[in-house]
Design a protein around this motif. Structure first.
Motif, mmCIF file in Angstrom:
data_model
loop_
_atom_site.group_PDB
_atom_site.id
_atom_site.type_symbol
_atom_site.label_atom_id
_atom_site.label_comp_id
_atom_site.label_asym_id
_atom_site.label_seq_id
_atom_site.Cartn_x
_atom_site.Cartn_y
_atom_site.Cartn_z
ATOM 1 N N ASP A 277 -98.770 -114.161 49.071
ATOM 2 C CA ASP A 277 -98.182 -113.192 48.142
ATOM 3 C C ASP A 277 -96.862 -112.652 48.677
ATOM 4 O O ASP A 277 -95.898 -112.503 47.950
ATOM 5 N N LYS A 278 -96.877 -112.361 49.982
ATOM 6 C CA LYS A 278 -95.669 -111.793 50.585
ATOM 7 C C LYS A 278 -95.225 -112.693 51.737
ATOM 8 O O LYS A 278 -96.052 -113.356 52.350
ATOM 9 N N PRO A 279 -93.923 -112.659 52.066
ATOM 10 C CA PRO A 279 -93.490 -113.353 53.290
ATOM 11 C C PRO A 279 -94.198 -112.742 54.498
ATOM 12 O O PRO A 279 -94.644 -111.587 54.434
ATOM 13 N N LEU A 280 -94.288 -113.470 55.602
ATOM 14 C CA LEU A 280 -94.826 -112.861 56.820
ATOM 15 C C LEU A 280 -93.947 -111.667 57.204
ATOM 16 O O LEU A 280 -92.734 -111.702 56.998
ATOM 17 N N PRO A 281 -94.544 -110.612 57.746
ATOM 18 C CA PRO A 281 -93.733 -109.448 58.110
ATOM 19 C C PRO A 281 -92.662 -109.834 59.130
ATOM 20 O O PRO A 281 -92.950 -110.559 60.085
ATOM 21 N N ALA A 282 -91.465 -109.381 58.895
ATOM 22 C CA ALA A 282 -90.380 -109.595 59.855
ATOM 23 C C ALA A 282 -90.193 -108.313 60.649
ATOM 24 O O ALA A 282 -90.630 -107.245 60.236
ATOM 25 N N LYS A 283 -89.531 -108.413 61.791
ATOM 26 C CA LYS A 283 -89.171 -107.211 62.535
ATOM 27 C C LYS A 283 -87.901 -106.644 61.913
ATOM 28 O O LYS A 283 -87.151 -107.366 61.264
ATOM 29 N N PRO A 284 -87.622 -105.374 62.119
ATOM 30 C CA PRO A 284 -86.351 -104.835 61.612
ATOM 31 C C PRO A 284 -85.173 -105.571 62.255
ATOM 32 O O PRO A 284 -85.296 -106.073 63.375
ATOM 33 N N LEU A 285 -84.054 -105.623 61.552
ATOM 34 C CA LEU A 285 -82.854 -106.248 62.106
ATOM 35 C C LEU A 285 -82.503 -105.569 63.431
ATOM 36 O O LEU A 285 -82.304 -104.357 63.469
ATOM 37 N N PRO A 286 -82.454 -106.345 64.526
ATOM 38 C CA PRO A 286 -82.237 -105.688 65.823
ATOM 39 C C PRO A 286 -80.829 -105.102 65.970
ATOM 40 O O PRO A 286 -79.864 -105.642 65.460
ATOM 41 N N THR A 287 -80.796 -103.995 66.677
ATOM 42 C CA THR A 287 -79.527 -103.424 67.122
ATOM 43 C C THR A 287 -79.568 -103.440 68.646
ATOM 44 O O THR A 287 -80.605 -103.759 69.239
ATOM 45 N N LYS A 288 -78.449 -103.108 69.277
ATOM 46 C CA LYS A 288 -78.394 -103.189 70.746
ATOM 47 C C LYS A 288 -79.487 -102.319 71.363
ATOM 48 O O LYS A 288 -79.522 -101.114 71.117
ATOM 49 N N PRO A 289 -80.407 -102.925 72.151
ATOM 50 C CA PRO A 289 -81.495 -102.121 72.720
ATOM 51 C C PRO A 289 -80.999 -101.284 73.900
ATOM 52 O O PRO A 289 -80.095 -101.687 74.608
ATOM 53 N N LYS A 290 -81.618 -100.133 74.077
ATOM 54 C CA LYS A 290 -81.255 -99.363 75.274
ATOM 55 C C LYS A 290 -82.149 -99.811 76.426
ATOM 56 O O LYS A 290 -83.175 -100.452 76.216
#
Ligand SMILES: [Zn+2]
Length: 532
Positions: free
Chosen positions: A505-518
């Protein structure tokens, strides 16, 4: 009345999170087990085509042959996508003969992308000059003119106390099933950069000093050779060959006692007819263009030491077999199912990185112009990530590149939200030993850069067999090390997961678009030796 009760019961027994399509599991299994072709496909890629170094004649043959197979099986949109890579290179023949203190033919392999010697070879005395960092050059300056330089430290053999061949038992699987939180900042690729740069620096140093060629020692014992080389962008100046560990150590021992003279003869060929590498793509079209697509991929290219059977003829054959099975069953999925055979994986995931930059998302170039010319690894620290057209269309990507061992489950790669869904999809395969979902990440192959931009990209847990100990990149990576029943099992599971992901029904959950990690641990001090 009975029909009504049945209907009520069916609605009470609500479908689980992602109940697998069991009828399709049965049809896929039947097609794979009773009319399967994965073993023949793997044998053709390894026995008949053989080594498939990116842009070499063998890889070109494989690019054509795999497209013909996809077309023959009825796949749609069979095509290639090219990307800038560099020269092709292949081995015609090579030999190293010790002339003194006694005549002896040594086991050898040219290092990839090194130039040829003149026909008949080069005969010269040997200097054993172990160098692994630029600061080691000073010790050897002025001592290498006219010499063949043995550049490796002749490390002593270690006791082989672990079994060469193994399957994962419950304990080993259980150990995998424990998420290790990352404790350091993501790798900046600095170690890898230094490693490939050192190859270039060493070649330049040796050429400047007037050395005539070099030999290095294999990193595995027992006569195994590898021949990996990373100078496909800039052809080295000097011919370089790898010797087996045993031959190299003998040479080094004799050199302690007096002069050793070698003849190195390396007949290799460059191919500049087309600098592009090519990914091979093929589709089973979906019925709903807006629903996006799912993908399976494996790299088709290999190193040169043998036939690229386990790395990665096996993965390529399984991806192709999943395509053949689903095409033979004439399935009509909701989402398009795309099959990808990547090129340039072995030198730094060039093919899959190109697909990412073209279709999914782009990242800024590394500000260092030398790093910017090299692989996508050096873009990993660069932000912001800019989405492209297909970013929101990819519903799932499954990668196979851990040798020929059967599937034991899947790495959810830190995508915790996908774990229960993957568990449901794998649930029919518990008795095939493949039902474990672990959240841990794996790297080093074509799903990695997709993961790094947040996409739902996964790699399978596989039985190791003799992959890490013996076969990976080595001169015995031949069909003998594959297991037909393992390849069939993997094909069933890959085809089944693709079907589930294509119709979910839905795509597999994706992670949020990454930003530079601290920094994960802001109070940690850098180890000064790390930069050495
Ligand atoms: Zn591989």
């Amino acid at each position: 009345m009975r029909a009504l009760v049945a209907l009520l019961l069916a609605s009470v027994a609500a479908p689980t999170l992602a109940a697998p399509d069991l009828a399709m599991v049965a049809r896929i299994t039947d097609e794979a087990m009773n009319r399967g072709e994965v073993v023949e496909t793997a044998a053709w890629l390894s026995d008949r085509i053989g080594p498939r170094l990116t842009n070499s004649p063998g890889m070109r043959t494989a690019e054509r042959w795999t497209q013909d197979k996809f077309k023959g099986w009825g796949l749609a949109n069979v095509r290639t996508e090219g990307f800038d890579f560099g020269r092709g290179w292949s081995i015609e023949r090579a030999s190293v003969v010790m002339q003194s203190p006694r005549q002896l033919r040594m086991r050898t392999l040219p290092v990839a992308w090194t130039p040829a010697t003149p026909t008949g070879g080069i005969t010269a005395p040997v200097v054993v000059a172990p160098m692994s960092k630029p600061r080691h050059f000073a010790e050897w300056a002025g001592k290498l003119k006219g010499k063949i330089v043995a550049v490796s430290l002749p490390r002593v053999p270690s006791d082989a106390t672990k079994p060469a061949f193994k399957r994962l038992d419950d304990k080993a699987i259980g150990e995998l099933d424990e998420y290790q939180q990352p404790v350091t900042a993501p790798d900046d690729g600095d170690g890898w950069f230094k490693f490939i740069q050192f190859g270039k620096q060493l070649d330049e140093f040796l050429a400047k000093e007037g050395a005539v060629g070099w030999v290095r020692m294999s990193y595995r014992d027992n006569g195994l050779l590898h021949g990996e080389g990373y100078q496909h962008r800039d052809t080295p100046k000097l011919p370089g060959l790898e010797l087996t560990a045993e031959d190299y150590r003998r040479l080094a021992r004799l050199a302690k006692q007096g002069e050793v003279v070698l003849t190195i003869d390396s007949q290799v060929k460059f191919d500049d007819s087309d600098p592009n590498g090519y990914n091979v793509l093929a589709d089973i079209p979906g019925s709903d263009a807006k629903a996006g697509y799912v993908m399976a991929g494996a790299h088709l290219d290999s190193w040169v030491a043998a036939d690229g059977a386990a790395d990665n003829g096996a993965g390529s054959a399984v991806v192709m077999e999943a395509a053949r099975i689903l095409a033979a069953l004439k399935v009509k999925p909701k989402r398009t199912i795309r099959f990808a055979l990547w090129s340039g994986e072995e030198q730094g995931l060039y093919g899959s990185a190109n697909y990412i930059e073209r279709h999914f998302a782009s990242r800024p170039a590394n500000p260092d112009p030398i790093k910017a010319r090299l692989s996508y690894d050096f873009k990993l620290g660069q932000y912001p990530i800019e989405k492209k057209a297909d970013y929101n269309l990819l519903a799932a990507y499954f990668n196979m590149d851990n040798g020929g061992g059967k599937f034991r489950g899947i790495y959810a790669e830190g995508n915790f939200a996908a774990v229960p869904i993957l568990q449901d999809w794998l649930s029919p395969f518990a008795s095939m030993g493949a039902s474990t979902v672990v959240a841990s990440p794996t790297g080093g192959t074509d799903h990695e850069f997709m993961q790094a931009i947040g996409l739902p990209a996964f790699q399978f847990i596989q039985d190791p067999l003799d992959y890490e100990t013996t076969v990976h990149h080595s001169s015995v990576d031949t069909f003998d090390h594959l297991r037909p029943q393992d390849l069939r099992q993997a094909s069933v599971i890959l085809a089944s997961l693709l079907w589930e992901a294509a119709n979910a029904d839905k795509p597999l959950p994706a992670k949020p678009l990454p930003t530079k990690p601290k920094m994960t641990d802001p109070f940690r001090y850098e180890d000064p030796d790390k930069k050495d």
